[in-house]
Design a protein around this motif. Structure first.
Motif, PDB file in Angstrom:
ATOM      1  N   GLU A 268     -12.927  35.970 -10.455  1.00 16.13           N
ATOM      2  CA  GLU A 268     -13.673  35.689  -9.234  1.00 16.13           C
ATOM      3  C   GLU A 268     -13.138  34.389  -8.658  1.00 16.13           C
ATOM      4  O   GLU A 268     -13.228  33.339  -9.304  1.00 16.13           O
ATOM      5  N   THR A 269     -12.574  34.455  -7.459  1.00 16.54           N
ATOM      6  CA  THR A 269     -12.047  33.246  -6.824  1.00 16.54           C
ATOM      7  C   THR A 269     -13.144  32.662  -5.948  1.00 16.54           C
ATOM      8  O   THR A 269     -13.683  33.345  -5.079  1.00 16.54           O
ATOM      9  N   ILE A 270     -13.488  31.411  -6.245  1.00 15.91           N
ATOM     10  CA  ILE A 270     -14.637  30.817  -5.564  1.00 15.91           C
ATOM     11  C   ILE A 270     -14.295  29.440  -5.012  1.00 15.91           C
ATOM     12  O   ILE A 270     -13.353  28.784  -5.464  1.00 15.91           O
ATOM     13  N   LEU A 271     -15.085  29.042  -4.016  1.00 13.38           N
ATOM     14  CA  LEU A 271     -15.030  27.677  -3.523  1.00 13.38           C
ATOM     15  C   LEU A 271     -16.116  26.938  -4.312  1.00 13.38           C
ATOM     16  O   LEU A 271     -17.272  26.895  -3.900  1.00 13.38           O
ATOM     17  N   SER A 272     -15.723  26.410  -5.481  1.00 10.87           N
ATOM     18  CA  SER A 272     -16.720  25.763  -6.348  1.00 10.87           C
ATOM     19  C   SER A 272     -17.297  24.562  -5.622  1.00 10.87           C
ATOM     20  O   SER A 272     -16.576  23.780  -5.025  1.00 10.87           O
ATOM     21  N   THR A 273     -18.618  24.451  -5.711  1.00 13.52           N
ATOM     22  CA  THR A 273     -19.336  23.441  -4.946  1.00 13.52           C
ATOM     23  C   THR A 273     -20.175  22.601  -5.898  1.00 13.52           C
ATOM     24  O   THR A 273     -20.851  23.142  -6.770  1.00 13.52           O
ATOM     25  N   PRO A 279     -23.773  16.399   0.612  1.00 11.57           N
ATOM     26  CA  PRO A 279     -24.906  17.153   1.152  1.00 11.57           C
ATOM     27  C   PRO A 279     -25.026  18.554   0.566  1.00 11.57           C
ATOM     28  O   PRO A 279     -25.806  19.352   1.073  1.00 11.57           O
ATOM     29  N   PHE A 280     -24.272  18.825  -0.527  1.00  9.14           N
ATOM     30  CA  PHE A 280     -24.244  20.201  -1.047  1.00  9.14           C
ATOM     31  C   PHE A 280     -25.489  20.533  -1.859  1.00  9.14           C
ATOM     32  O   PHE A 280     -25.660  21.650  -2.312  1.00  9.14           O
ATOM     33  N   VAL A 283     -29.474  23.708   0.295  1.00  7.01           N
ATOM     34  CA  VAL A 283     -29.028  25.104   0.347  1.00  7.01           C
ATOM     35  C   VAL A 283     -28.583  25.495   1.753  1.00  7.01           C
ATOM     36  O   VAL A 283     -27.718  26.362   1.923  1.00  7.01           O
ATOM     37  N   ARG A 284     -29.143  24.812   2.797  1.00  9.71           N
ATOM     38  CA  ARG A 284     -28.747  25.162   4.161  1.00  9.71           C
ATOM     39  C   ARG A 284     -27.277  24.808   4.407  1.00  9.71           C
ATOM     40  O   ARG A 284     -26.558  25.541   5.095  1.00  9.71           O
ATOM     41  N   VAL A 285     -26.823  23.720   3.795  1.00 11.69           N
ATOM     42  CA  VAL A 285     -25.416  23.338   3.932  1.00 11.69           C
ATOM     43  C   VAL A 285     -24.524  24.376   3.245  1.00 11.69           C
ATOM     44  O   VAL A 285     -23.503  24.806   3.791  1.00 11.69           O
ATOM     45  N   ARG A 286     -24.948  24.807   2.063  1.00 11.84           N
ATOM     46  CA  ARG A 286     -24.138  25.782   1.325  1.00 11.84           C
ATOM     47  C   ARG A 286     -24.104  27.113   2.073  1.00 11.84           C
ATOM     48  O   ARG A 286     -23.075  27.778   2.133  1.00 11.84           O
ATOM     49  N   THR A 401     -13.889  22.510  -4.661  1.00 12.20           N
ATOM     50  CA  THR A 401     -12.586  22.858  -5.222  1.00 12.20           C
ATOM     51  C   THR A 401     -12.463  24.374  -5.147  1.00 12.20           C
ATOM     52  O   THR A 401     -13.435  25.069  -4.839  1.00 12.20           O
ATOM     53  N   MET A 402     -11.259  24.872  -5.409  1.00 15.56           N
ATOM     54  CA  MET A 402     -11.072  26.324  -5.317  1.00 15.56           C
ATOM     55  C   MET A 402     -10.389  26.805  -6.586  1.00 15.56           C
ATOM     56  O   MET A 402      -9.351  26.270  -6.986  1.00 15.56           O
TER      57      MET A 402
END
Lengths: 497, 316
Positions: A268-273, A279-280, A283-286, A401-402
């Motif tokens: 699973e390729t993700i934009l890890s946050t 501001p992460f 949840v609205r930012v995410r 990060t990705m």
């Protein structure tokens, strides 16, 4: 002239003989195989390292766990020919193949199973997946063919974990030297290793199970993309697995000498946050970021279209998958509105750290451009793999990060309190505990579905795409895996037409 | 002379020792834990601690340096963290590729350059001369990795005469091993040959202008005989000097060419070890390279001192 004649006859005879042998040679299918891989394994002991390349060479070929994962991701017999689980899910009974032997001739029995499992869970164990063995309370050996494993708590993934390369059965006589001279129970045995270049395996004549058709398999390690393409075209290698020079695929597809197979990995390729960092933590930012990413463009740009979008941390090819890709459609206006609602009408500055794989470096550029469209100005920070692990994964010191998470069925990482996403959810932890107590497949799948929905709603990470499993091979080769349900180049079923 | 040699030896030891400190110190600043790299993203803190202690990474920096330096003094380079094998063994294995590659290209460049240089000198100002000078200009301008790619395109992808890269190991016999080394050696040799051909041409032309050549010609010796028996041997001295200078360039060029042809040489060992944070291997290889450079310099100095009989001052 008189001397020239016999010489000529001799040469003609030699030529005829040569042609004849080459004709008979082509009439018989080849029995050797050269597989190209991008990375060289640091050593060949699957129980002592996380590097995927170790398992890609050794899994199912050299070493066998109690159970194996087949090409479809199903559990099939490995060293154990059958197994049973008690009602309460705490006792597992494994029955081993009667004539299984290690490559050094010693028998493979329940004592080796006990040795392997006890070694992996011992205090001084350096097994990369030590947590797989943590639930084990004890291992008993009522007879040489039977191993009984008792767990201290139910673990719905226990059998699946026992089918991983990390649980490969090893012998006390050879465990210490497996890194350089691997001794397993598999259908191939180790022949030689030209460090930096290749590992050669040969057929194990004493194998007690189904015999492989190949008698020699060479794994060659070629990291440079141009050199990978050249080696394929020159005919030096017969197949390249996890091929990632996607821009070269049309060329191979148009060439009748090659076959291109595109399947799925477990990556699973993700934009890890970093969910704990402002501001992460909002949840609205995410969710705004989820709306800002156009996965179709990303897949076209990074994988040249050879990939499948995901909406949560679960692969589409597995049972229990729920399609959540429609939850946050690409909508920059909505993203901007959500950001404004969260108190960032003008966006914000952040950093996006990128490890070396091309999907991350290339994808990161695109993601940063998409985020910039809605006002999130991400500074790109390329790092080496070792530095990524140290700062991002261990230090948890990052914004975004990705990365592709390639461990199979690893959704439970969201329940780990100290994992680098810094995600905390009582509800997710409760679901994960229930999953561990559940054996029934239908119920498990339902729970997996709920977990996926929760992660998607919380937009824990940016869920992007599954890393494809691309194999470029010579036409006429059959039996290579299309999908990658585990990290493996299982060549036991490969043959030439 | 003895005092000079002793001084040279002392400075050699001090240089290598200083290099070992610098290499060790710099590597401590680079982020990346080799134990974490081995265990990956599912590493448990307790497993990580056990592995770090097995690797000796939990020791204080000074202790680790002293242990490593003491080993170095005994000629022991330590044991690789990732490969779990002695570093000396790994280095020897890789030198078995890099050294033959460098020697083969040295031989190829000489074999190519001498006849070309002679030909150019003999045909000075005519077509042959222009052709050789043109080749030399081209050879000097093209970097070896580019030549490598062209060679792969022609001999591997089109003609299928040579593999596009890789090394089967000496274990399968000298033939296949040399077969794998020939293209990379050629890629390295062509730029060297270009330089060498030009030097040969100039040196031969210089000698041809000398008195003893004129004498030989006056005695009725043929052109070719004069070239081979008189001009060439005399021209070899400047050629050999340049050849010697090229050796260090060959080693550096070999690293690049090793990557294009994916040959498992010393350069790629170093490259991989840096990626895996195998600090022991990186330290060992870098110190060995430092030793090599210092030794070559010392030998050049000593040779110069022997050739030059004037008294040695303290400024050397």
């Amino acid at each position: 002239m008189s001397t020239a004649k016999p010489r000529f006859t001799l040469a003609a005879a030699a030529a005829v003989a040569l042609v004849a042998t080459s004709l008979t040679a082509t009439a018989q299918p080849r029995t050797d195989l050269v597989v190209g891989m991008a990375l060289e394994p640091p050593h060949l002991d699957p129980t002592a390292g996380a590097a995927g390349a170790i398992k890609e060479v050794t899994y199912a070929n050299l070493f066998e766990p109690l159970l194996r994962v087949d090409a479809d991701g199903k559990l099939v017999p490995g060293l154990a020919e059958r197994w049973s689980v008690s009602e309460d899910g705490l006792t597992y009974r494994f029955t081993l193949r009667p004539n299984a032997k290690f490559h050094d001739g010693t028998s493979a029995d329940s004592a080796d199973v006990k040795f392997t499992l006890d070694r992996a869970r011992a205090a001084d164990s350096v097994n990369a997946q030590k947590a797989y063995f943590a639930p084990i309370a004890q291992v008993e050996t009522p007879d040489p063919r039977t191993a009984v494993v008792t767990l201290s708590r139910p673990d719905g993934l226990f059998l699946f974990h026992m089918a991983s390369g990390d649980a490969a059965i090893v012998a006390p006589e050879s465990a210490a030297t497996n890194k350089q001279k691997p001794v397993g129970t598999g259908p191939f045995k180790f022949d030689r290793w030209v460090a930096g270049d290749r590992v050669v395996l040969v057929r194990n004549p004493d194998y007690d199970g189904a015999k492989p058709k190949l008698d020699r398999v060479t794994f060659r390690f070629i990291s440079d993309p141009a050199a990978q393409v050249a080696a394929l075209k020159a005919g030096d290698i017969d197949a390249f697995t996890l091929f990632s020079t996607y821009e070269a695929l049309p060329e191979f597809r148009n060439d009748p000498k090659f076959t291109v197979m595109v399947g799925s990995t477990e990556g699973e390729t993700i934009l890890s946050t970093n969910n704990a960092r402002k501001p992460f933590d909002d949840v609205r930012v995410r969710r705004a970021m989820a709306h800002a990413i156009d996965r179709k463009t990303l897949i076209d740009g990074v994988l040249y279209g050879n990939g499948v979008a995901i909406g949560s941390h679960f692969p589409p090819h597995r049972e229990g998958y729920v399609d959540l890709t429609g939850l946050y459609p690409y909508d920059p206006a909505k993203a901007k509105a959500l950001l404004a609602e969260a108190g960032y009408p003008n966006g914000f500055d952040t950093t996006l750290r990128l490890p070396p794989p091309p999907y991350a470096r290339r994808g990161g550029e695109l993601v940063a451009a998409m985020l910039a469209e809605v006002g999130i100005r991400a500074k790109i920070e390329p790092v080496e793999w070792a530095a990524w692990l140290e700062k991002t994964f261990k230090g948890k010191d990052y914004d975004l990060t990705m990365i592709a998470h390639t461990e199979p069925l690893d959704i439970d990482i969201y329940a780990r309190p100290d994992y680098y996403f810094n995600y905390r959810s009582e509800r997710f932890n409760a679901l994960n505990e229930e999953l561990n107590r559940t054996q029934d497949p239908a119920k498990r799948n339902a729970l997996y579905g709920e977990e996926q929905k929760l992660l998607a709603e919380d937009a824990v990470n940016g869920f992007l795409f599954m890393l494809p499993s691309v194999t470029v091979q010579k036409a006429g080769l059959t039996g290579m895996w299309v999908n990658r349900p585990v990290q493996a180049n299982d060549v036991t079923g490969v043959s030439w037409k | 002379m003895l005092a000079f040699l002793l001084r040279r030896l002392a400075s050699l030891i001090v240089t290598v020792w200083l290099a070992s400190i610098v290499v060790f110190a710099v590597l401590q600043l680079v982020p990346g834990d080799p134990a974490l790299l081995m265990l990956g993203v599912n590493a448990q803190p307790d497993t990580l601690a056990v592995l770090r202690s097995q690797m000796g990474l939990d020791q204080p920096i000074l202790t680790r340096y002293l242990q490593w330096a003491a080993g170095l003094a005994r000629g022991d380079l330590g044991v690789s963290l990732t490969y779990a094998r002695p570093v000396a063994e790994l280095v020897a294995e890789r030198l078995a590729v890099t050294l033959p590659l460098a020697l083969l290209s040295l031989a190829l460049s000489t074999v190519l350059a001498l006849p070309l240089g002679l030909l150019a000198a003999a045909r000075r100002g005519r077509g042959g001369d222009w052709a050789v000078l043109g080749f030399a200009q081209l050879g000097v301008s093209m970097p070896s990795f580019w030549i490598a790619i062209l060679l792969i395109l022609l001999f591997s992808l089109t003609l299928h005469w040579f593999p596009a890269g890789g090394f089967p190991g000496w274990g399968v016999g000298v033939g296949p091993a040399l077969h794998a080394l020939l293209l990379p050696a050629l890629a390295l040799a062509i730029p060297e040959a270009a330089i060498l051909a030009r030097v040969t041409r100039t040196a031969v032309l210089d000698t041809l202008a000398e008195d003893h050549i004129r004498t030989a010609r006056a005695k009725g010796m043929g052109r070719v005989a004069v070239l081979l028996r008189h001009a060439l041997p005399n021209a070899l001295i400047p050629v050999a000097t340049v050849l010697g200078l090229q050796i260090s360039f060959l080693v550096a060029g070999a690293v690049v060419v090793e990557n294009v042809f994916t040959l498992p040489g010393l350069g790629r060992l170093l490259y991989q070890a840096i990626g895996q944070r195998d600090l022991i291997v990186v330290q060992g290889v870098v110190v060995l390279l430092a030793l090599f450079v210092v030794l070559v310099n010392a030998l050049v100095d000593i040779a110069c001192a022997l050739a030059d009989p004037r008294p040695k001052g303290g400024a050397s």
